[in-house]
Design an enzyme around this catalytic site. Structure first.
Site, PDB file in Angstrom:
ATOM      1  CG  ASP A 185      -2.859   6.667   4.667  1.00 57.94           C
ATOM      2  OD1 ASP A 185      -3.639   7.553   5.063  1.00 57.94           O
ATOM      3  OD2 ASP A 185      -3.138   5.864   3.760  1.00 57.94           O
TER       4      ASP A 185
ATOM      5  CG  HIS B  47      -8.122   6.877   5.990  1.00 58.29           C
ATOM      6  ND1 HIS B  47      -7.417   6.392   4.915  1.00 58.29           N
ATOM      7  CD2 HIS B  47      -7.473   6.428   7.088  1.00 58.29           C
ATOM      8  CE1 HIS B  47      -6.389   5.668   5.350  1.00 58.29           C
ATOM      9  NE2 HIS B  47      -6.406   5.676   6.661  1.00 58.29           N
TER      10      HIS B  47
ATOM     11  CG  ASP C 206      -2.088  -0.993   1.062  1.00 58.85           C
ATOM     12  OD1 ASP C 206      -2.952  -0.729   0.207  1.00 58.85           O
ATOM     13  OD2 ASP C 206      -2.108  -2.018   1.761  1.00 58.85           O
TER      14      ASP C 206
ATOM     15  CB  CYS D 135      -4.571   7.937  -0.702  1.00 52.14           C
ATOM     16  SG  CYS D 135      -6.330   7.943  -0.507  1.00 52.14           S
TER      17      CYS D 135
HETATM   18  C1  CIR Z   1      -5.334   0.994   3.033  1.00 52.86           C
HETATM   19  O1  CIR Z   1      -6.298   0.286   3.315  1.00 52.86           O
HETATM   20  O2  CIR Z   1      -4.556   1.425   3.870  1.00 52.86           O
HETATM   21  C2  CIR Z   1      -5.071   1.297   1.565  1.00 52.86           C
HETATM   22  N1  CIR Z   1      -5.518   0.206   0.765  1.00 52.86           N
HETATM   23  C3  CIR Z   1      -5.780   2.573   1.154  1.00 52.86           C
HETATM   24  C4  CIR Z   1      -5.252   3.792   1.844  1.00 52.86           C
HETATM   25  C5  CIR Z   1      -5.928   5.038   1.388  1.00 52.86           C
HETATM   26  N2  CIR Z   1      -5.329   6.174   1.996  1.00 52.86           N
HETATM   27  C6  CIR Z   1      -5.958   7.295   2.274  1.00 52.86           C
HETATM   28  O3  CIR Z   1      -7.162   7.376   2.121  1.00 52.86           O
HETATM   29  N3  CIR Z   1      -5.258   8.282   2.787  1.00 52.86           N
END
Ligand code: CIR
Length: 264
Positions: free
Chosen positions: A72, A168, A66, A255
């Protein structure tokens, strides 16, 4: 921090790697196609550059499926950056991998050390405050540690709730300018945006709530024409970016980048 919440000089992105097929997802809606995701990613980077960003494109990090979702890993503010402590165990090491890149640009880089967890996707910095959504990834201890770290920089944090079943906080909202939020009606109904101007996603288009404002441009997922038209009508310059593959992993526009103006 009025316009510093959407006017930036830099962005950091990370190319998706082959391991993206093992990325986390709440519901399996199919395996992401790496080639198509790379095409979408290139369009995203191009739009950031069009908006005036100096984009630092990091190589894929195959050990972390990811890792393309760099948002994140850190919170970037005018005063400095704070490395997060992701709540997904498979993502914990991503913050350390981001650290040298932020240290190269910022004099001050702080870290969430735990035991709490917090992910950048749960943090919305507006023109007047920092909203942090408690979620399955971001807990009370993580929010408390961030609050203490940011106090010397003079930022006020407000804890809000990420709706159950939503990954999120920013899955359901985005900053359009210092005073304006794009939000799903289900999140706006919680009252967390009282005092802000709110533009709702169109019915059935909730999946486009995760957009970003970078200087004069708003980047939003392609395929949501009524919300796109509402944003254009409100005076925003919109760029639509393909997001079908990231969406399979619950990812959107915010993200995919860290957006900031470094302070050396
Ligand atoms: C997760 O589940 O962590 C990743 N597949 C997606 C993260 C998305 N990030 C975000 O919305 N900031």
């Amino acid at each position: 921090m009025p316009e510093t919440c959407f006017r930036f000089s830099h962005a950091i992105t990370r190319r998706p790697g082959a391991s993206i097929t093992a990325g986390l997802r709440a519901v399996d809606t199919g395996t992401p196609d790496l080639a198509l995701m790379l095409t979408h990613h290139a369009a995203y980077v191009a739009a950031l550059r069009e908006a005036g960003a100096e984009v630092i494109e990091l190589d894929a990090l195959e050990a972390y499926p990811d890792a393309v979702f760099v948002e994140d890993t850190a919170l970037c503010l005018p005063e400095g950056a704070v490395l997060m402590r992701p709540g997904a165990p498979t993502r914990l090491g991503e913050a350390a991998a981001m650290a040298p890149h932020l240290r190269a640009l910022y004099r001050e880089v702080r870290s969430i050390t735990g035991p709490g967890t917090i992910e950048g996707g749960d943090i919305l910095t507006t023109g007047r405050e920092i909203l942090v959504g408690r979620s399955a990834r971001t807990d009370a201890a993580g929010i408390a540690e961030l609050t203490a770290l940011l106090a010397p920089w003079g930022h006020s944090l407000r804890e809000v709730i990420t709706p159950p079943g939503v990954l999120h906080f920013k899955t359901d909202c985005s900053l359009l300018d210092a005073e304006t939020i794009l939000a799903t009606p289900r999140l706006a109904a919680s009252g967390c945006f009282a005092g802000y101007r709110v533009i709702h996603t169109a019915p059935g288009e909730e999946a486009c709530a995760n957009a970003i404002r970078f200087n004069e441009l708003v980047l939003m997922p392609a395929g949501f024409p009524r919300t796109r038209d509402a944003l254009a009508q409100a005076g925003y310059q919109v760029r639509e970016i393909g997001n079908s593959e990231c969406a399979k992993l619950d990812g959107g526009m915010s993200c995919l980048s860290l957006r900031f103006t470094p302070r050396p």
